[in-house]
Design an enzyme around this catalytic site. Structure first.
Site, short mmCIF file in Angstrom:
data_model
loop_
_atom_site.label_atom_id
_atom_site.label_comp_id
_atom_site.label_asym_id
_atom_site.label_seq_id
_atom_site.Cartn_x
_atom_site.Cartn_y
_atom_site.Cartn_z
N ASP A 85 1.26 -1.16 0.00
CA ASP A 85 -0.03 -0.12 -0.28
C ASP A 85 1.07 1.31 0.11
O ASP A 85 2.35 1.17 0.23
CB ASP A 85 -1.05 0.45 0.76
CG ASP A 85 -0.25 -0.46 2.44
OD1 ASP A 85 0.95 -0.71 2.37
OD2 ASP A 85 -0.59 0.25 3.52
N GLU A 151 -0.62 -1.75 5.54
CA GLU A 151 1.16 -1.64 6.43
C GLU A 151 -0.01 0.06 7.24
O GLU A 151 0.72 -0.01 8.18
CB GLU A 151 2.10 -1.88 5.97
CG GLU A 151 3.21 -2.31 7.14
CD GLU A 151 3.47 -0.77 7.13
OE1 GLU A 151 4.03 -1.04 8.82
OE2 GLU A 151 3.71 0.00 6.44
N GLU A 152 0.20 0.36 6.14
CA GLU A 152 0.64 1.80 6.65
C GLU A 152 -0.87 1.95 7.29
O GLU A 152 -1.72 3.66 7.49
CB GLU A 152 -0.17 2.98 5.36
CG GLU A 152 1.58 2.66 4.39
CD GLU A 152 2.58 3.43 5.59
OE1 GLU A 152 2.27 3.39 6.39
OE2 GLU A 152 4.37 2.59 4.93
N HIS A 385 8.06 8.99 3.96
CA HIS A 385 7.00 9.97 4.25
C HIS A 385 7.36 10.81 4.24
O HIS A 385 6.48 12.37 4.97
CB HIS A 385 6.21 9.81 6.09
CG HIS A 385 6.25 7.97 5.97
ND1 HIS A 385 5.41 8.36 6.73
CD2 HIS A 385 6.55 7.03 5.57
CE1 HIS A 385 4.42 6.70 7.06
NE2 HIS A 385 4.76 6.22 6.58
#
Length: 415
Positions: A85, A151-152, A385
């Site tokens: 993802d 996962e995020e 990020h």
């Protein structure tokens, strides 16, 4: 085939696949999708896997894939997890293949980008599947490839990808004896590896606090109960839990209030306010203290201001722990592939990883491979990020070589 011949075959096949691998990476990078929306990504992965011999491919966890490679020599089963993802953020790398995808997230328009390197991890795992399927006649056991969604962080009310995969049998049939996780890292260059034993990532808890008061005119606050003032007082006090109530000698702990909002007009005291917290801890007992005391403090602070608080516990990731025996067994492999001078020991992080759910079930080993751009100093490489985070493409072949060697050696050692 001797082990040395197997290692040489890995290098040859990984090299042959390099150009195709870069094409896969760029496609994935340009087509990022958020948690449990990875439909196009999943289909793309499946189409590649279906071209490979000897794989049993299953859909799992809504948009995830479990692919089983049965080696032609009987033996144990090991697994590798690759997350698929992306993040709800705009990419600002300026790359020719940068993402231009946009979507709505929590009621706001945002970009979507692979700014955490999951496209690289997926690409590396696809390379590993490609190489090992061509060597399955010499593979002493089985390898399960887990392409994991979400996962995020999953949408509110949903389990994250790792939990859902486990619940749906990701580690069963055949039973997994060890699992590996790999992640891009821009604090080191391609060819370098970061690894450690024991705790690697903090536990993570999402906590939502709603404070209910009594609406009033902004010019006459005494006629109501102000949930914004109560919330502001709570935010200030939360940090004393870290500085005064948890034993930081046991490991770091963090409380971050990611958002706080309430009201729609300057002269109206609203009925309610809300804040969202992420809570991290590298020690289980410290986590228990924080979870208990946040609720108590929220309720007391609200009561002080004539309001009441509602505390909602969201997603939880446990502390991730690299199995010490697996670490000791596999470190020589890492040092052989990367050379000992390129193996770096990293500190446990207050970041979190839902790979921890897998390592709670079976011995796990999570490590980083370097992806910092080679054309700039490490000090200028942007972290994950960040909108300018980018992956040096030559890291992909190395990651595949590392994964193949680790999986093969692990199967041999488990015999």
């Amino acid at each position: 085939m001797t082990s040395e011949d197997f290692y040489k075959a890995i290098d040859q096949l990984a090299g042959d696949f390099e150009l195709s691998q870069i094409e896969i990476f760029r496609w994935l990078h340009q087509h990022p999708e958020l948690a449990y929306q990875e439909f196009e990504t999943s289909q793309y992965i499946r189409e590649h896997l279906e071209k490979l011999p000897g794989l049993k491919i299953q859909s799992i966890a809504k948009t995830g894939i479990k692919a089983i490679l049965y080696g032609e020599k009987s033996g144990p089963t090991v697994a590798i997890r690759a997350d698929i993802d992306a993040l709800p953020m705009k990419e600002e790398t300026g790359l020719d293949y940068a993402s231009n995808v946009k979507t709505d997230y929590n009621g706001q328009e945002t970009g979507v980008a692979h700014s955490c390197g999951h496209d690289a991890s997926t690409t590396a795992a696809l390379g590993t599947a490609t190489v090992l399927t061509h060597l399955r006649s010499e593979l002493p056991g089985n390898v399960i490839f887990l392409f994991q969604p979400a996962e995020e962080g999953a949408p509110t009310g949903s389990d994250g990808g790792a939990l859902r995969m486990i619940a749906e049998g990701a580690l069963e049939n055949p039973e997994v004896q060890a699992i590996f996780g790999f992640h891009a890292n821009s604090t080191c260059y391609p060819g370098q590896v970061m690894i450690r034993e024991g705790p690697t990532h903090a536990s993570q808890d999402s906590i939502f606090i709603r404070i209910w008061g009594e609406q009033a005119h902004g010019s006459q606050p005494w006629s109501g109960k102000d949930p914004i003032v109560a919330g502001a007082s709570l935010i200030t006090s939360l940090q004393t839990l870290i500085s005064r109530e948890v034993d930081l000698q046991k490991g770091a702990a963090v409380i971050t209030v990611g958002y706080f909002w309430g009201g729609i007009k300057v002269n109206i005291i609203p009925e309610g306010s809300e804040m969202g917290l992420t809570v991290r801890s590298l020690d289980k007992s410290n986590r228990e203290i924080l979870i208990t005391r946040i609720k108590e403090l929220a309720e007391l602070k609200a009561e002080m201001h004539g309001c009441h608080a509602e505390v909602i516990y969201g997603q939880h990731y446990p502390l991730n722990i690299n199995n010490v025996q697996l670490y000791d067994t596999m470190l020589p492999t890492v040092e052989r592939v990367a050379k000992a001078k390129n193996v770096l020991y990293y500190l446990a992080s207050t970041k979190s990883e839902d790979f921890s759910h897998f390592s709670q079930e079976v011995p796990g080993l999570y490590m980083y491979y370097g992806t910092a751009p080679c054309d700039q100093p490490l000090s200028e490489a942007k972290p994950t990020h960040h909108p300018e985070f980018r992956v040096e493409e030559q890291a992909l072949k190395f990651a595949t070589r590392l994964e193949c060697n680790l999986l093969y050696d692990c199967l041999k050692n488990l015999q």
